[in-house]
Design a protein around this motif. Structure first.
Motif, PDB file in Angstrom:
ATOM      1  N   MET A   1      15.251  -8.959  -0.364  1.00  0.00           N
ATOM      2  CA  MET A   1      14.514  -9.647   0.699  1.00  0.00           C
ATOM      3  C   MET A   1      13.135  -9.035   0.821  1.00  0.00           C
ATOM      4  SD  MET A   1      15.761  -9.442   4.648  1.00  0.00           S
ATOM      5  CE  MET A   1      14.983 -10.671   5.660  1.00  0.00           C
ATOM      6  N   GLY A   2      12.190  -9.839   1.231  1.00  0.00           N
ATOM      7  CA  GLY A   2      10.832  -9.345   1.422  1.00  0.00           C
ATOM      8  C   GLY A   2      10.872  -8.065   2.226  1.00  0.00           C
ATOM      9  N   MET A   7      11.582   0.886   7.227  1.00  0.00           N
ATOM     10  CA  MET A   7      12.994   0.998   7.572  1.00  0.00           C
ATOM     11  C   MET A   7      13.902   0.127   6.695  1.00  0.00           C
ATOM     12  SD  MET A   7      13.522  -1.471  10.892  1.00  0.00           S
ATOM     13  CE  MET A   7      15.174  -2.017  10.443  1.00  0.00           C
ATOM     14  N   ALA A   8      15.175   0.512   6.634  1.00  0.00           N
ATOM     15  CA  ALA A   8      16.183  -0.319   5.995  1.00  0.00           C
ATOM     16  C   ALA A   8      16.337  -1.597   6.813  1.00  0.00           C
ATOM     17  CB  ALA A   8      17.506   0.423   5.933  1.00  0.00           C
ATOM     18  N   LYS A   9      16.338  -2.732   6.149  1.00  0.00           N
ATOM     19  CA  LYS A   9      16.416  -4.005   6.849  1.00  0.00           C
ATOM     20  C   LYS A   9      17.756  -4.672   6.571  1.00  0.00           C
ATOM     21  CE  LYS A   9      11.938  -3.672   7.617  1.00  0.00           C
ATOM     22  NZ  LYS A   9      10.899  -4.443   6.975  1.00  0.00           N
ATOM     23  N   PRO A  10      18.208  -5.505   7.498  1.00  0.00           N
ATOM     24  CA  PRO A  10      19.387  -6.305   7.148  1.00  0.00           C
ATOM     25  C   PRO A  10      19.041  -7.235   5.987  1.00  0.00           C
ATOM     26  CG  PRO A  10      18.470  -6.971   9.300  1.00  0.00           C
ATOM     27  CD  PRO A  10      17.701  -5.781   8.846  1.00  0.00           C
ATOM     28  N   HIS A  13      19.820 -11.877   8.432  1.00  0.00           N
ATOM     29  CA  HIS A  13      19.844 -11.780   9.883  1.00  0.00           C
ATOM     30  C   HIS A  13      20.194 -13.168  10.416  1.00  0.00           C
ATOM     31  CE1 HIS A  13      17.709  -9.536  13.427  1.00  0.00           C
ATOM     32  NE2 HIS A  13      18.916  -9.934  13.733  1.00  0.00           N
ATOM     33  N   LEU A  15      20.907 -15.651  13.578  1.00  0.00           N
ATOM     34  CA  LEU A  15      20.656 -15.843  15.002  1.00  0.00           C
ATOM     35  C   LEU A  15      21.546 -16.961  15.523  1.00  0.00           C
ATOM     36  CD1 LEU A  15      16.718 -15.917  14.941  1.00  0.00           C
ATOM     37  CD2 LEU A  15      18.256 -13.967  14.692  1.00  0.00           C
ATOM     38  N   LYS A  52      29.293  -6.100   7.046  1.00  0.00           N
ATOM     39  CA  LYS A  52      28.681  -5.553   8.248  1.00  0.00           C
ATOM     40  C   LYS A  52      27.459  -4.667   7.961  1.00  0.00           C
ATOM     41  CE  LYS A  52      30.400  -3.824  12.627  1.00  0.00           C
ATOM     42  NZ  LYS A  52      31.452  -3.099  13.326  1.00  0.00           N
ATOM     43  N   GLN A  53      27.433  -4.051   6.802  1.00  0.00           N
ATOM     44  CA  GLN A  53      26.305  -3.177   6.481  1.00  0.00           C
ATOM     45  C   GLN A  53      25.068  -3.944   6.020  1.00  0.00           C
ATOM     46  OE1 GLN A  53      26.433   0.028   7.363  1.00  0.00           O
ATOM     47  NE2 GLN A  53      28.446  -0.621   8.089  1.00  0.00           N
ATOM     48  N   THR A  54      25.240  -5.212   5.705  1.00  0.00           N
ATOM     49  CA  THR A  54      24.104  -5.969   5.140  1.00  0.00           C
ATOM     50  C   THR A  54      23.718  -7.184   5.965  1.00  0.00           C
ATOM     51  OG1 THR A  54      25.672  -7.155   3.721  1.00  0.00           O
ATOM     52  CG2 THR A  54      24.541  -5.275   2.750  1.00  0.00           C
ATOM     53  N   VAL A  55      24.627  -7.655   6.823  1.00  0.00           N
ATOM     54  CA  VAL A  55      24.341  -8.853   7.610  1.00  0.00           C
ATOM     55  C   VAL A  55      24.346  -8.491   9.093  1.00  0.00           C
ATOM     56  CG1 VAL A  55      25.138 -11.156   8.253  1.00  0.00           C
ATOM     57  CG2 VAL A  55      25.356 -10.382   5.876  1.00  0.00           C
ATOM     58  N   MET A  56      23.253  -8.775   9.779  1.00  0.00           N
ATOM     59  CA  MET A  56      23.178  -8.552  11.224  1.00  0.00           C
ATOM     60  C   MET A  56      23.300  -9.908  11.923  1.00  0.00           C
ATOM     61  SD  MET A  56      20.149  -6.782  13.587  1.00  0.00           S
ATOM     62  CE  MET A  56      20.056  -5.189  12.790  1.00  0.00           C
ATOM     63  N   VAL A  58      23.161 -11.759  15.634  1.00  0.00           N
ATOM     64  CA  VAL A  58      22.675 -11.470  16.993  1.00  0.00           C
ATOM     65  C   VAL A  58      22.607 -12.748  17.826  1.00  0.00           C
ATOM     66  CG1 VAL A  58      20.201 -11.658  16.403  1.00  0.00           C
ATOM     67  CG2 VAL A  58      20.899 -10.252  18.331  1.00  0.00           C
ATOM     68  N   TYR A  75      17.802 -15.831   8.496  1.00  0.00           N
ATOM     69  CA  TYR A  75      16.657 -15.267   7.789  1.00  0.00           C
ATOM     70  C   TYR A  75      17.152 -14.302   6.734  1.00  0.00           C
ATOM     71  CZ  TYR A  75      13.527 -17.357  11.172  1.00  0.00           C
ATOM     72  OH  TYR A  75      12.826 -18.262  11.928  1.00  0.00           O
TER      73      TYR A  75
END
Lengths: 114, 114
Positions: A1-2, A7-10, A13, A15, A52-56, A58, A75
Motif C-alpha cells: 500500500m502507498g 509508522m506501520a500502516k494497516p 482500513h 470503515l 487482525k495484524q493487517t486489517v483495521m 473502525v 482503503y
C-alpha cells in the motif's frame, strides 16, 4: 500500500458507518439498519481469518450515503459498498479483505454524497 | 485517486479519532485531548477553503494510537498524523488538503498499533 511517513500502516482500513438518525427520518441511516452489530461481526470475522495484524476495522460517523446504507468503505482501494447486510460480511472478509478482490455486486451506485 | 467502482469518491478522506477513555486511563485518548472540537474546526476549515465537494472529514472510533493522539489519518495518501493540536489544523487544511503536500513534522512515529 502507498506508504508516506514512518509508522506501520494497516494493509487495509475498513470503515463502517454507524450514524444513527431518528426512526422515521426519510433519509434512513446505517445505524438504523444494524451497522453496529455488523461492525462487531466484521471485527470478529477479521480476527477469525487471522487478519487482525493487517486489517483495521473502525466504526465512523456519517459516511454520507444514508439512503444507501449500510455503507462500508475500504482503503487503500477506495472501494465503497452500499446496502451491505450481515450476510455479506463473510464474503467481504474472505474475498476482499483476505484475497484482495473487490466485490462488484455490492458497489455503491454512482450517486453524489448526501 | 484510485478509482474502483461506480460512485463519485471523495478526493481525500480525513479520519479524526474521537475515542474517549475515562479520565486517568494510562493510555489517554484522542477524545480527552479535545478531538471532538478539532473535528468541528477541521470541517469548518475545509468548508472555508472551498474544499467541501472534494474532501470528506469524518469522526471515527479508536484509530489505535491512543497515547500519541490526537490521531488523524488521510486517505488515499495513507498519511497518519500524531499529536495533532488545534493550532495544526489550518496547516493540515492548507498544505495537505488543498496543496496535496503531507506535513512531515506531524507524522505518526513508527510504533505498532496499540
Amino acid at each position: 500500500m502507498g506508504y508516506i511517513g514512518r509508522m506501520a500502516k494497516p494493509l487495509r482500513h475498513v470503515l463502517v458507518c454507524l450514524n444513527q438518525r431518528a426512526p422515521g427520518n426519510p433519509k434512513g441511516s446505517c445505524g438504523e439498519k444494524g451497522s453496529e452489530a455488523m461492525l462487531t461481526r466484521l471485527k470478529e470475522a477479521v480476527a477469525e481469518a487471522g487478519l487482525k495484524q493487517t486489517v483495521m476495522v473502525v466504526g465512523t460517523r456519517c459516511l454520507k450515503h444514508c439512503s444507501r446504507g449500510v455503507t462500508v468503505a475500504v482503503y487503500p482501494e477506495n472501494v465503497w459498498y452500499g446496502g451491505v447486510k450481515q450476510e455479506d460480511l463473510a464474503e467481504i472478509c474472505d474475498v476482499h479483505l483476505r484475497r484482495g478482490e473487490p466485490i462488484e455486486r455490492l458497489f455503491m451506485p454512482d450517486i453524489p454524497w448526501e
